[in-house]
Design a protein around this motif. Structure first.
Motif, PDB file in Angstrom:
ATOM      1  N   PHE A 260      -1.844   4.498   8.360  1.00  0.00           N
ATOM      2  CA  PHE A 260      -1.169   4.348   9.652  1.00  0.00           C
ATOM      3  C   PHE A 260       0.214   3.699   9.518  1.00  0.00           C
ATOM      4  CE2 PHE A 260      -5.524   3.955  12.053  1.00  0.00           C
ATOM      5  CZ  PHE A 260      -5.721   5.321  11.900  1.00  0.00           C
ATOM      6  N   ASN A 261       0.560   3.261   8.303  1.00  0.00           N
ATOM      7  CA  ASN A 261       1.872   2.644   8.070  1.00  0.00           C
ATOM      8  C   ASN A 261       2.050   1.383   8.925  1.00  0.00           C
ATOM      9  OD1 ASN A 261       4.408   2.358   6.952  1.00  0.00           O
ATOM     10  ND2 ASN A 261       5.395   3.828   8.331  1.00  0.00           N
ATOM     11  N   ILE A 262       1.012   0.539   8.910  1.00  0.00           N
ATOM     12  CA  ILE A 262       1.070  -0.714   9.670  1.00  0.00           C
ATOM     13  C   ILE A 262       1.696  -1.790   8.784  1.00  0.00           C
ATOM     14  CG2 ILE A 262      -0.283  -2.501  10.835  1.00  0.00           C
ATOM     15  CD1 ILE A 262      -2.371  -0.344  11.484  1.00  0.00           C
ATOM     16  N   GLU A 263       2.777  -2.355   9.269  1.00  0.00           N
ATOM     17  CA  GLU A 263       3.449  -3.408   8.495  1.00  0.00           C
ATOM     18  C   GLU A 263       2.771  -4.751   8.713  1.00  0.00           C
ATOM     19  OE1 GLU A 263       7.779  -3.301   8.503  1.00  0.00           O
ATOM     20  OE2 GLU A 263       7.786  -5.465   8.834  1.00  0.00           O
ATOM     21  N   VAL A 264       2.381  -5.004   9.951  1.00  0.00           N
ATOM     22  CA  VAL A 264       1.652  -6.241  10.253  1.00  0.00           C
ATOM     23  C   VAL A 264       0.796  -6.014  11.495  1.00  0.00           C
ATOM     24  CG1 VAL A 264       3.686  -7.160  11.434  1.00  0.00           C
ATOM     25  CG2 VAL A 264       1.859  -8.715  10.819  1.00  0.00           C
ATOM     26  N   LEU A 265      -0.406  -6.590  11.467  1.00  0.00           N
ATOM     27  CA  LEU A 265      -1.353  -6.453  12.575  1.00  0.00           C
ATOM     28  C   LEU A 265      -1.888  -7.841  12.918  1.00  0.00           C
ATOM     29  CD1 LEU A 265      -3.252  -4.476  14.284  1.00  0.00           C
ATOM     30  CD2 LEU A 265      -4.887  -4.791  12.434  1.00  0.00           C
ATOM     31  N   ALA A 266      -1.732  -8.241  14.187  1.00  0.00           N
ATOM     32  CA  ALA A 266      -2.266  -9.544  14.609  1.00  0.00           C
ATOM     33  C   ALA A 266      -3.578  -9.345  15.356  1.00  0.00           C
ATOM     34  CB  ALA A 266      -1.263 -10.264  15.501  1.00  0.00           C
ATOM     35  N   THR A 267      -4.565 -10.160  15.028  1.00  0.00           N
ATOM     36  CA  THR A 267      -5.796 -10.228  15.805  1.00  0.00           C
ATOM     37  C   THR A 267      -5.683 -11.476  16.690  1.00  0.00           C
ATOM     38  OG1 THR A 267      -6.945 -11.584  14.190  1.00  0.00           O
ATOM     39  CG2 THR A 267      -7.055  -9.195  13.880  1.00  0.00           C
ATOM     40  N   THR A 268      -6.719 -11.768  17.455  1.00  0.00           N
ATOM     41  CA  THR A 268      -6.669 -12.920  18.356  1.00  0.00           C
ATOM     42  C   THR A 268      -7.941 -13.730  18.159  1.00  0.00           C
ATOM     43  OG1 THR A 268      -5.604 -11.458  19.935  1.00  0.00           O
ATOM     44  CG2 THR A 268      -6.336 -13.569  20.768  1.00  0.00           C
ATOM     45  N   GLU A 269      -7.820 -15.027  17.878  1.00  0.00           N
ATOM     46  CA  GLU A 269      -9.028 -15.830  17.697  1.00  0.00           C
ATOM     47  C   GLU A 269      -8.990 -17.126  18.497  1.00  0.00           C
ATOM     48  OE1 GLU A 269      -9.753 -12.745  15.129  1.00  0.00           O
ATOM     49  OE2 GLU A 269      -8.015 -14.013  14.760  1.00  0.00           O
ATOM     50  N   SER A 270     -10.205 -17.607  18.791  1.00  0.00           N
ATOM     51  CA  SER A 270     -10.381 -18.886  19.472  1.00  0.00           C
ATOM     52  C   SER A 270     -10.107 -20.020  18.471  1.00  0.00           C
ATOM     53  CB  SER A 270     -11.824 -18.965  19.969  1.00  0.00           C
ATOM     54  OG  SER A 270     -12.284 -20.294  19.961  1.00  0.00           O
ATOM     55  N   PRO A 271      -9.640 -21.175  18.975  1.00  0.00           N
ATOM     56  CA  PRO A 271      -9.430 -22.327  18.085  1.00  0.00           C
ATOM     57  C   PRO A 271     -10.716 -22.730  17.355  1.00  0.00           C
ATOM     58  CG  PRO A 271      -8.511 -22.755  20.253  1.00  0.00           C
ATOM     59  CD  PRO A 271      -9.263 -21.460  20.365  1.00  0.00           C
ATOM     60  N   LEU A 272     -11.866 -22.285  17.873  1.00  0.00           N
ATOM     61  CA  LEU A 272     -13.140 -22.666  17.254  1.00  0.00           C
ATOM     62  C   LEU A 272     -13.504 -21.730  16.094  1.00  0.00           C
ATOM     63  CD1 LEU A 272     -15.113 -23.372  20.554  1.00  0.00           C
ATOM     64  CD2 LEU A 272     -13.827 -24.975  19.123  1.00  0.00           C
TER      65      LEU A 272
ATOM     66  N   VAL B 213      12.898   7.572  14.964  1.00  0.00           N
ATOM     67  CA  VAL B 213      12.019   6.378  14.960  1.00  0.00           C
ATOM     68  C   VAL B 213      10.555   6.701  14.664  1.00  0.00           C
ATOM     69  CG1 VAL B 213      13.476   5.112  16.591  1.00  0.00           C
ATOM     70  CG2 VAL B 213      11.577   6.470  17.471  1.00  0.00           C
ATOM     71  N   ARG B 214      10.240   8.014  14.633  1.00  0.00           N
ATOM     72  CA  ARG B 214       8.833   8.424  14.506  1.00  0.00           C
ATOM     73  C   ARG B 214       8.132   7.767  13.310  1.00  0.00           C
ATOM     74  NH1 ARG B 214       8.738  14.488  13.485  1.00  0.00           N
ATOM     75  NH2 ARG B 214       9.600  13.647  11.557  1.00  0.00           N
ATOM     76  N   ASP B 215       8.834   7.684  12.181  1.00  0.00           N
ATOM     77  CA  ASP B 215       8.166   7.222  10.971  1.00  0.00           C
ATOM     78  C   ASP B 215       8.408   5.750  10.647  1.00  0.00           C
ATOM     79  OD1 ASP B 215       7.140   9.799  10.631  1.00  0.00           O
ATOM     80  OD2 ASP B 215       8.997  10.460   9.649  1.00  0.00           O
ATOM     81  N   LEU B 216       8.977   5.015  11.578  1.00  0.00           N
ATOM     82  CA  LEU B 216       9.144   3.574  11.330  1.00  0.00           C
ATOM     83  C   LEU B 216       7.764   2.917  11.240  1.00  0.00           C
ATOM     84  CD1 LEU B 216      12.011   2.702  13.855  1.00  0.00           C
ATOM     85  CD2 LEU B 216      12.151   2.640  11.351  1.00  0.00           C
ATOM     86  N   PRO B 217       7.628   1.848  10.445  1.00  0.00           N
ATOM     87  CA  PRO B 217       6.331   1.173  10.346  1.00  0.00           C
ATOM     88  C   PRO B 217       5.872   0.637  11.703  1.00  0.00           C
ATOM     89  CG  PRO B 217       7.911   0.242   8.784  1.00  0.00           C
ATOM     90  CD  PRO B 217       8.672   1.189   9.651  1.00  0.00           C
ATOM     91  N   ILE B 218       4.574   0.481  11.840  1.00  0.00           N
ATOM     92  CA  ILE B 218       4.006  -0.088  13.064  1.00  0.00           C
ATOM     93  C   ILE B 218       3.927  -1.602  12.923  1.00  0.00           C
ATOM     94  CG2 ILE B 218       1.849  -0.330  14.362  1.00  0.00           C
ATOM     95  CD1 ILE B 218       1.412   2.665  13.972  1.00  0.00           C
ATOM     96  N   VAL B 219       4.491  -2.289  13.912  1.00  0.00           N
ATOM     97  CA  VAL B 219       4.341  -3.745  13.989  1.00  0.00           C
ATOM     98  C   VAL B 219       3.490  -4.007  15.218  1.00  0.00           C
ATOM     99  CG1 VAL B 219       5.545  -5.927  14.301  1.00  0.00           C
ATOM    100  CG2 VAL B 219       6.569  -4.139  12.869  1.00  0.00           C
ATOM    101  N   SER B 220       2.318  -4.592  15.016  1.00  0.00           N
ATOM    102  CA  SER B 220       1.368  -4.792  16.103  1.00  0.00           C
ATOM    103  C   SER B 220       1.114  -6.289  16.278  1.00  0.00           C
ATOM    104  CB  SER B 220       0.061  -4.054  15.771  1.00  0.00           C
ATOM    105  OG  SER B 220      -0.912  -4.338  16.738  1.00  0.00           O
TER     106      SER B 220
END
Ligand SMILES: [Zn+2]
Length: 468
Positions: free
Chosen positions: A159-171, A27-34
């Motif tokens: 870093f082999n990131i497949e998807v990265l989520a940030t967090t935002e306010s509705p504003l 599993v070491r080289d699987l993409p990162i899902v964040s």
């Protein structure tokens, strides 16, 4: 000598260790899902060079400066800006030297593991950080950061990131997410909808935030139904910009299910700015149920992150503002607290709610039994203070027997420290593989099941749970 041992965090017994190694290799080289974190989307939109080792490792990381502060190092000397603008240390090299001189404070903490991982894997260091090599570290990191392969997008790819989520306010107008999308760069950076500033009456500037929400949407947010419509609209906008989840950072897991009339009355109270602590709690609880109702319609997965006493240190809060490492876990209940929401929506096939906790006593008493029964509930991974090797082990040991593996959602790094993302996922993969190896050696699992689970825990579950 390298900073990292190849067998770090694996079980000590040779048989278990051998199996942990081969599980980990698979599993070491699987993409990162964040799917949940707090990196700044501007980094990927603008793709500018990071400023310095200090701006990268110290200033944004409250794990780092809370430890230094606890040992008497003033936040001013670490360059943490004050709310009133009184001057603080601005010399990045001096701040770095202070940090290096106190690196021993992080011994056996997860911060140390993450930092050493970045120092070795990203910057090629092999010598432990200390006062003597502080300048050499600072200079070499600074030189690297000026090169194109250390820009945010290049690191994201490395870093082999497949998807990265940030967090935002509705504003938030999500301009950076739009810019990323319009730029043609294929990196997938998505947002998550974090409505605390407009659903929590105790949030700083709540009344003004409702005004801003009205301006953004053209809805009358002084009216309960106008307010709900405005929230629905912002959720749709976030969804169109890639969000697949919402996130709720309430002090407790309390939910409510009031009638329209009662909810309207409560909304008038909280808008007046004169509501009691009880009414504020009722309102947040009602809003979780409203958000669940909206999730049934728009498909956003709900995350509930309760139980942090925010800004516990009044003096630090007054001088430096929120998120300064002074958040402290509280006792948190779920059984009574979630009942109103679950009575209403607990059996809905289309709803998914991921529960987190800072109260580990709730794992086996409340959370695993709830998630092991209700179809809408899943358990988020060990969070925040428990995002650590021992915290991850405690989580698996206390929830697996009742909730199984399939009511969990893989790993969340939940970080502001972009460079630590691979390190954190690596720790989670190592710990999970070590635990699976132990269960195989105890004949609780067959080896083929352990290999299948290792992949699900590292990659499969998170994509499924967050609909990515
Ligand atoms: Zn978070």
């Amino acid at each position: 000598m390298p900073l990292l041992h190849d067998d770090r965090l694996f079980p000590a017994h040779p048989d278990t260790r051998a199996l942990a190694r081969s599980l980990y290799r698979s599993v070491r080289d699987l993409p990162i899902v964040s799917p949940h974190g707090h990196t700044d989307p501007a980094w990927f939109a603008l793709n500018e060079a990071f400023e310095s080792a200090t701006a990268l490792f110290i200033t944004p990381d409250h794990y780092v400066f809370r430890m230094l502060y606890s040992q008497g190092i003033p936040l001013e000397s670490l360059g943490v800006p004050t709310v009133d603008g009184t001057p603080v240390e601005t010399d990045a090299r001096r701040i770095w030297r202070t940090f290096a001189a106190h690196y021993h404070l992080f011994r056996a903490t997860p911060s140390r593991t993450w930092l050493d991982h970045v120092f070795q894997e990203v910057f090629g260091f092999e010598e432990r950080l200390c006062s003597t090599n502080a300048d050499a570290y600072f200079d070499r990191i600074g030189e690297a950061l000026a090169r194109p392969e250390f820009r945010p997008r290049a690191l994201f790819e490395r870093f082999n990131i497949e998807v990265l989520a940030t967090t935002e306010s509705p504003l938030d107008d999500l301009r950076h997410h739009r810019a990323i999308r319009d730029s043609g760069w294929p990196g997938r950076v998505i947002t998550a909808f974090r409505p605390d500033p407009v659903v929590d009456p105790d949030y700083e500037g709540f009344a003004g935030n409702l005004g801003a929400l009205a301006e953004l949407t053209g809805r009358d947010t002084s009216d309960w139904f106008g307010y709900l419509a405005a929230l629905r609209e912002r959720r749709a906008f976030f969804g169109a910009m890639g969000a697949t989840s919402t996130d709720h950072g309430h002090p407790t897991a309390a939910t409510r299910d009031f009638s329209d009339r009662e909810a309207e009355r409560l909304f008038r109270r909280v808008r007046s700015g004169e509501c009691s602590a009880r009414e504020a709690e009722d309102f947040r609880g009602q809003m979780l149920t409203e958000m669940a109702k909206m999730s049934l319609d728009d498909g956003l997965v709900m995350q509930i992150h309760p139980g942090a006493f925010r800004n516990h240190n009044a003096r630090v809060f007054g001088r430096f503002g929120r998120d300064k490492g002074a958040d402290i876990p509280m006792r948190t209940g779920y059984v009574d607290e979630l009942k109103p929401l679950l009575d209403r929506f607990g059996n809905e096939a289309g709803l998914s709610i991921i529960l987190f906790t800072l109260d580990e006593t709730a794992y086996s008493r409340e959370l695993a039994p709830l998630a092991g029964h209700y179809p809408v509930l899943k358990l988020g991974p060990a969070w925040w203070f428990h995002d650590s090797p021992e915290g991850m082990r405690r989580f698996r040991r206390q929830v697996t027997e009742t909730a199984g593996f399939y009511n969990t959602v893989g790993f969340n790094d939940d970080t502001r420290a972009f460079l630590s993302i691979p390190a954190r996922h690596d720790v989670a993969r190592r710990i999970d593989c070590g635990m699976l190896a132990e269960w195989v050696v105890e004949h609780l699992l067959e080896e083929d099941e352990a290999f299948e689970l290792a992949e699900q825990l590292a990659y499969g579950f998170v994509k499924q749970a967050y609909r990515l």
